[in-house]
Design a protein around this motif. Structure first.
Motif, PDB file in Angstrom:
ATOM      1  N   TYR A  88       0.638   9.476  -5.630  1.00 44.81           N
ATOM      2  CA  TYR A  88       0.731  10.445  -5.096  1.00 44.81           C
ATOM      3  C   TYR A  88       2.016  11.052  -4.585  1.00 44.81           C
ATOM      4  O   TYR A  88       2.289  11.811  -3.567  1.00 44.81           O
ATOM      5  CB  TYR A  88      -0.049  10.460  -3.601  1.00 44.81           C
ATOM      6  N   SER A  89       2.968  10.528  -5.371  1.00 46.40           N
ATOM      7  CA  SER A  89       4.594  10.882  -4.755  1.00 46.40           C
ATOM      8  C   SER A  89       4.912  12.335  -4.325  1.00 46.40           C
ATOM      9  O   SER A  89       5.719  12.602  -3.602  1.00 46.40           O
ATOM     10  CB  SER A  89       5.442  10.410  -5.721  1.00 46.40           C
ATOM     11  N   ASP A  90       4.085  13.248  -5.096  1.00 47.02           N
ATOM     12  CA  ASP A  90       4.512  14.522  -4.769  1.00 47.02           C
ATOM     13  C   ASP A  90       3.323  15.329  -3.656  1.00 47.02           C
ATOM     14  O   ASP A  90       3.525  16.571  -3.476  1.00 47.02           O
ATOM     15  CB  ASP A  90       4.340  15.621  -6.091  1.00 47.02           C
ATOM     16  N   LYS A  91       2.493  14.674  -3.340  1.00 42.23           N
ATOM     17  CA  LYS A  91       1.257  15.013  -2.280  1.00 42.23           C
ATOM     18  C   LYS A  91       1.996  15.040  -1.112  1.00 42.23           C
ATOM     19  O   LYS A  91       3.028  14.086  -0.711  1.00 42.23           O
ATOM     20  CB  LYS A  91       0.406  14.269  -2.384  1.00 42.23           C
ATOM     21  N   ILE A 142       1.019  -1.163  -0.044  1.00 46.79           N
ATOM     22  CA  ILE A 142      -0.129  -0.085   0.099  1.00 46.79           C
ATOM     23  C   ILE A 142       0.664   1.386  -0.004  1.00 46.79           C
ATOM     24  O   ILE A 142       0.739   2.142  -0.854  1.00 46.79           O
ATOM     25  CB  ILE A 142      -0.941   0.018   1.438  1.00 46.79           C
ATOM     26  N   LEU A 143       2.063   1.044   0.790  1.00 51.52           N
ATOM     27  CA  LEU A 143       2.822   2.269   0.822  1.00 51.52           C
ATOM     28  C   LEU A 143       3.545   2.683  -0.570  1.00 51.52           C
ATOM     29  O   LEU A 143       3.587   3.670  -0.984  1.00 51.52           O
ATOM     30  CB  LEU A 143       3.986   2.081   1.765  1.00 51.52           C
ATOM     31  N   GLU A 144       4.086   1.490  -1.032  1.00 50.71           N
ATOM     32  CA  GLU A 144       4.408   1.637  -2.537  1.00 50.71           C
ATOM     33  C   GLU A 144       3.303   2.187  -3.514  1.00 50.71           C
ATOM     34  O   GLU A 144       3.544   3.045  -4.533  1.00 50.71           O
ATOM     35  CB  GLU A 144       5.005   0.307  -2.924  1.00 50.71           C
ATOM     36  N   ARG A 145       2.279   1.641  -3.434  1.00 53.30           N
ATOM     37  CA  ARG A 145       1.164   2.195  -4.203  1.00 53.30           C
ATOM     38  C   ARG A 145       1.008   3.512  -4.209  1.00 53.30           C
ATOM     39  O   ARG A 145       0.819   4.329  -4.991  1.00 53.30           O
ATOM     40  CB  ARG A 145      -0.063   1.172  -4.112  1.00 53.30           C
ATOM     41  N   GLU A 178       9.128  11.305  -0.132  1.00 53.04           N
ATOM     42  CA  GLU A 178      10.221  11.731   0.854  1.00 53.04           C
ATOM     43  C   GLU A 178       9.997  10.468   2.193  1.00 53.04           C
ATOM     44  O   GLU A 178      10.973   9.950   2.660  1.00 53.04           O
ATOM     45  CB  GLU A 178      10.016  12.905   1.431  1.00 53.04           C
ATOM     46  N   LEU A 179       8.710   9.842   2.190  1.00 56.71           N
ATOM     47  CA  LEU A 179       8.405   9.224   3.296  1.00 56.71           C
ATOM     48  C   LEU A 179       8.927   7.895   2.868  1.00 56.71           C
ATOM     49  O   LEU A 179       9.589   7.094   3.708  1.00 56.71           O
ATOM     50  CB  LEU A 179       6.859   8.951   3.270  1.00 56.71           C
ATOM     51  N   ALA A 180       8.772   7.749   1.430  1.00 58.50           N
ATOM     52  CA  ALA A 180       9.444   6.161   1.075  1.00 58.50           C
ATOM     53  C   ALA A 180      11.056   6.298   1.248  1.00 58.50           C
ATOM     54  O   ALA A 180      11.687   5.275   1.432  1.00 58.50           O
ATOM     55  CB  ALA A 180       8.854   5.989  -0.693  1.00 58.50           C
ATOM     56  N   ASP A 181      11.579   7.479   0.845  1.00 51.78           N
ATOM     57  CA  ASP A 181      13.037   7.625   1.143  1.00 51.78           C
ATOM     58  C   ASP A 181      13.484   7.602   2.455  1.00 51.78           C
ATOM     59  O   ASP A 181      14.367   6.815   2.834  1.00 51.78           O
ATOM     60  CB  ASP A 181      13.666   9.264   0.408  1.00 51.78           C
ATOM     61  N   ARG A 182      12.744   8.186   3.542  1.00 51.16           N
ATOM     62  CA  ARG A 182      13.029   7.967   4.770  1.00 51.16           C
ATOM     63  C   ARG A 182      12.836   6.559   5.415  1.00 51.16           C
ATOM     64  O   ARG A 182      13.508   5.999   6.109  1.00 51.16           O
ATOM     65  CB  ARG A 182      12.190   8.733   5.843  1.00 51.16           C
ATOM     66  N   THR A 183      11.746   5.723   4.953  1.00 58.85           N
ATOM     67  CA  THR A 183      11.312   4.333   5.004  1.00 58.85           C
ATOM     68  C   THR A 183      12.820   3.549   4.595  1.00 58.85           C
ATOM     69  O   THR A 183      13.190   2.779   5.463  1.00 58.85           O
ATOM     70  CB  THR A 183      10.233   4.067   4.302  1.00 58.85           C
ATOM     71  N   ARG A 184      13.268   3.883   3.339  1.00 58.17           N
ATOM     72  CA  ARG A 184      14.304   3.243   2.865  1.00 58.17           C
ATOM     73  C   ARG A 184      15.741   3.509   3.792  1.00 58.17           C
ATOM     74  O   ARG A 184      16.326   2.537   3.941  1.00 58.17           O
ATOM     75  CB  ARG A 184      14.647   3.558   1.460  1.00 58.17           C
ATOM     76  N   ASP A 185      15.873   4.765   4.194  1.00 58.32           N
ATOM     77  CA  ASP A 185      17.015   5.012   5.019  1.00 58.32           C
ATOM     78  C   ASP A 185      16.864   4.470   6.243  1.00 58.32           C
ATOM     79  O   ASP A 185      17.934   3.597   6.723  1.00 58.32           O
ATOM     80  CB  ASP A 185      16.869   6.531   5.349  1.00 58.32           C
TER      81      ASP A 185
END
Length: 172
Positions: free
Chosen positions: A22-25, A14-17, A44-51
């Motif tokens: 909505y990547s820029d929202k 769901i996070l990926e979807r 950015e949330l996905a980036d921080r998750t990856r971090d």
């Protein structure tokens, strides 16, 4: 018939979807110490998750390991949750209202290998784990460095150029 975007998806899927759609929202708003709001997009949330995920993996966290979150309710709690789950670890949330003895009991019996902790509770956690025989890896949920011996989430900048990261790592 309307397409169903989220049926039968895991939390990470769901996070990926959502990131795809909505990547820029704006996903989260975080109050900074200067009183200003910092907006975090889904990208950015996905980036921080990856971090967080990459840092946990690099520090030996494996699929099925337990990782605690000890923090008041704040946006970084959610970021920590997604990072832990993405690394394939099991989230062990700790209530900030628990007594030190109770926290120590949960940490010991969960066999937690790492703790993501709010700056308010770093000293409390350090005191609790000082008697443990196994090492527990700590990460501060603060963006500024608050303790020379701890990583802070503000320091976790793996970016997409890191060899571990390309797409969202999912150990599920």
């Amino acid at each position: 018939m309307q397409e169903k975007y989220f049926d039968e998806l895991s939390v990470l899927q769901i996070l990926e979807r959502v990131n795809d759609l909505y990547s820029d929202k704006i996903a989260l708003e975080i109050f900074q110490k200067d009183g200003k709001m910092r907006m975090i997009t889904y990208c950015e949330l996905a980036d921080r998750t990856r971090d967080i995920s990459a840092t946990l993996i690099k520090n030996g966290i494996e699929k099925g390991d337990r990782v605690c979150i000890f923090s008041e309710s704040r946006p970084e709690w959610g970021i920590a949750f997604f990072g832990i789950v993405t690394a394939g670890a099991i989230v062990v949330p700790l209530d900030i209202k628990l007594e030190e003895k109770e926290i120590g009991f949960i940490l010991a019996h969960s066999e937690a290998r790492a703790i993501l902790v709010s700056g308010k509770y770093i000293e409390k956690i350090k005191s609790i784990i000082s008697g443990f025989t196994k090492d527990v890896f700590l990460i501060s949920l603060e963006y500024e460095k608050t303790d020379e011996n701890l990583l802070s989430i503000g320091e976790l900048r793996w970016k997409k150029t890191n060899h571990i990261i390309g797409t969202l790592i999912m150990r599920i």
